[in-house]
Scaffold this motif. Structure first.
Motif, PDB file in Angstrom:
ATOM      1  N   GLN A 114       0.842  -1.198   0.000  1.00  0.00           N
ATOM      2  CA  GLN A 114       0.000   0.000   0.000  1.00  0.00           C
ATOM      3  C   GLN A 114       0.872   1.239   0.000  1.00  0.00           C
ATOM      4  OE1 GLN A 114      -2.668  -0.513   3.412  1.00  0.00           O
ATOM      5  NE2 GLN A 114      -4.297  -1.044   1.994  1.00  0.00           N
ATOM      6  N   LEU A 115       0.417   2.266  -0.715  1.00  0.00           N
ATOM      7  CA  LEU A 115       1.087   3.555  -0.764  1.00  0.00           C
ATOM      8  C   LEU A 115       0.113   4.611  -0.262  1.00  0.00           C
ATOM      9  CD1 LEU A 115       2.718   3.315  -4.308  1.00  0.00           C
ATOM     10  CD2 LEU A 115       3.762   2.757  -2.121  1.00  0.00           C
ATOM     11  N   VAL A 116       0.557   5.426   0.668  1.00  0.00           N
ATOM     12  CA  VAL A 116      -0.295   6.475   1.215  1.00  0.00           C
ATOM     13  C   VAL A 116       0.407   7.810   1.032  1.00  0.00           C
ATOM     14  CG1 VAL A 116      -1.440   7.376   3.254  1.00  0.00           C
ATOM     15  CG2 VAL A 116      -1.300   4.892   2.889  1.00  0.00           C
ATOM     16  N   GLU A 117      -0.227   8.688   0.263  1.00  0.00           N
ATOM     17  CA  GLU A 117       0.334  10.008  -0.024  1.00  0.00           C
ATOM     18  C   GLU A 117      -0.255  11.056   0.903  1.00  0.00           C
ATOM     19  OE1 GLU A 117      -0.004   8.747  -4.685  1.00  0.00           O
ATOM     20  OE2 GLU A 117      -1.608   9.058  -3.224  1.00  0.00           O
ATOM     21  N   SER A 118       0.506  12.121   1.112  1.00  0.00           N
ATOM     22  CA  SER A 118       0.022  13.253   1.889  1.00  0.00           C
ATOM     23  C   SER A 118       0.773  14.501   1.461  1.00  0.00           C
ATOM     24  CB  SER A 118       0.202  12.999   3.384  1.00  0.00           C
ATOM     25  OG  SER A 118       1.567  12.823   3.693  1.00  0.00           O
ATOM     26  N   GLY A 119       0.221  15.654   1.819  1.00  0.00           N
ATOM     27  CA  GLY A 119       0.933  16.901   1.601  1.00  0.00           C
ATOM     28  C   GLY A 119       0.407  17.796   0.500  1.00  0.00           C
ATOM     29  N   GLY A 120      -0.594  17.349  -0.230  1.00  0.00           N
ATOM     30  CA  GLY A 120      -1.143  18.203  -1.278  1.00  0.00           C
ATOM     31  C   GLY A 120      -1.957  19.342  -0.700  1.00  0.00           C
ATOM     32  N   GLY A 121      -2.414  20.237  -1.581  1.00  0.00           N
ATOM     33  CA  GLY A 121      -3.229  21.344  -1.123  1.00  0.00           C
ATOM     34  C   GLY A 121      -3.246  22.479  -2.106  1.00  0.00           C
ATOM     35  N   LEU A 122      -3.717  23.624  -1.624  1.00  0.00           N
ATOM     36  CA  LEU A 122      -3.812  24.844  -2.427  1.00  0.00           C
ATOM     37  C   LEU A 122      -2.676  25.781  -2.046  1.00  0.00           C
ATOM     38  CD1 LEU A 122      -5.354  26.816  -4.326  1.00  0.00           C
ATOM     39  CD2 LEU A 122      -6.679  27.502  -2.307  1.00  0.00           C
ATOM     40  N   VAL A 123      -1.977  26.290  -3.045  1.00  0.00           N
ATOM     41  CA  VAL A 123      -0.860  27.192  -2.791  1.00  0.00           C
ATOM     42  C   VAL A 123      -0.853  28.271  -3.862  1.00  0.00           C
ATOM     43  CG1 VAL A 123       0.781  25.798  -4.117  1.00  0.00           C
ATOM     44  CG2 VAL A 123       1.613  27.276  -2.276  1.00  0.00           C
ATOM     45  N   GLN A 124      -0.351  29.447  -3.522  1.00  0.00           N
ATOM     46  CA  GLN A 124      -0.259  30.540  -4.486  1.00  0.00           C
ATOM     47  C   GLN A 124       0.941  30.334  -5.402  1.00  0.00           C
ATOM     48  OE1 GLN A 124      -0.194  34.200  -2.247  1.00  0.00           O
ATOM     49  NE2 GLN A 124      -2.422  34.243  -2.069  1.00  0.00           N
ATOM     50  N   PRO A 125       0.898  30.904  -6.601  1.00  0.00           N
ATOM     51  CA  PRO A 125       2.074  30.830  -7.485  1.00  0.00           C
ATOM     52  C   PRO A 125       3.322  31.335  -6.777  1.00  0.00           C
ATOM     53  CG  PRO A 125       0.192  31.671  -8.683  1.00  0.00           C
ATOM     54  CD  PRO A 125      -0.234  31.588  -7.237  1.00  0.00           C
ATOM     55  N   GLY A 126       4.413  30.609  -6.972  1.00  0.00           N
ATOM     56  CA  GLY A 126       5.660  30.936  -6.292  1.00  0.00           C
ATOM     57  C   GLY A 126       5.835  30.251  -4.956  1.00  0.00           C
TER      58      GLY A 126
END
Length: 115
Positions: free
Chosen positions: A3-15
């Motif tokens: 199993q692979l579990v990802e984390s850390g994505g989200g919304l961020v501003q350019p730069g």
């Protein structure tokens, strides 16, 4: 069962910056390749970066100089540090573990770059 579990994505501003993590569990061979791929709406899934168990890396031209892939073999975890993010980086990012001849994929994590 792997199993692979990802984390850390989200919304961020350019730069801005984000750090993705992917932890693998189960029967993991010591020799393997882990990597990140991404898929934007209406586009095919594409390679972002890969790293071998010995630490050799390869990057897509579009992310060279901005993204850094790394791994912790003791934790079976791969990371993707993403800096100087652009709107074109918006996509679902997937982690992949290759243990020849099989490939395993995570569920994906959304990265959105927008002001």
């Amino acid at each position: 069962q792997v199993q692979l579990v990802e984390s850390g994505g989200g919304l961020v501003q350019p730069g801005g910056s984000l750090r993705l993590s992917c932890a693998a569990s189960g029967s993991i061979f010591s020799i393997n390749v882990m990597g990140w791929y991404r898929q934007a709406p209406g586009k095919e899934r594409e390679l972002v970066a890969i790293i071998t168990s010995r630490g050799s890396t390869n990057y897509a031209d579009s992310v060279k100089g901005r993204f850094t892939i790394s791994r912790d073999n003791a934790k079976n975890t791969v990371y993707l540090q993403m800096n100087s993010l652009k709107p074109d980086d918006t996509a679902v990012h997937y982690c992949k573990l290759r243990m020849v001849p099989l490939d395993y994929w995570g569920q994906g994590t959304q990265v959105t770059v927008s002001s």
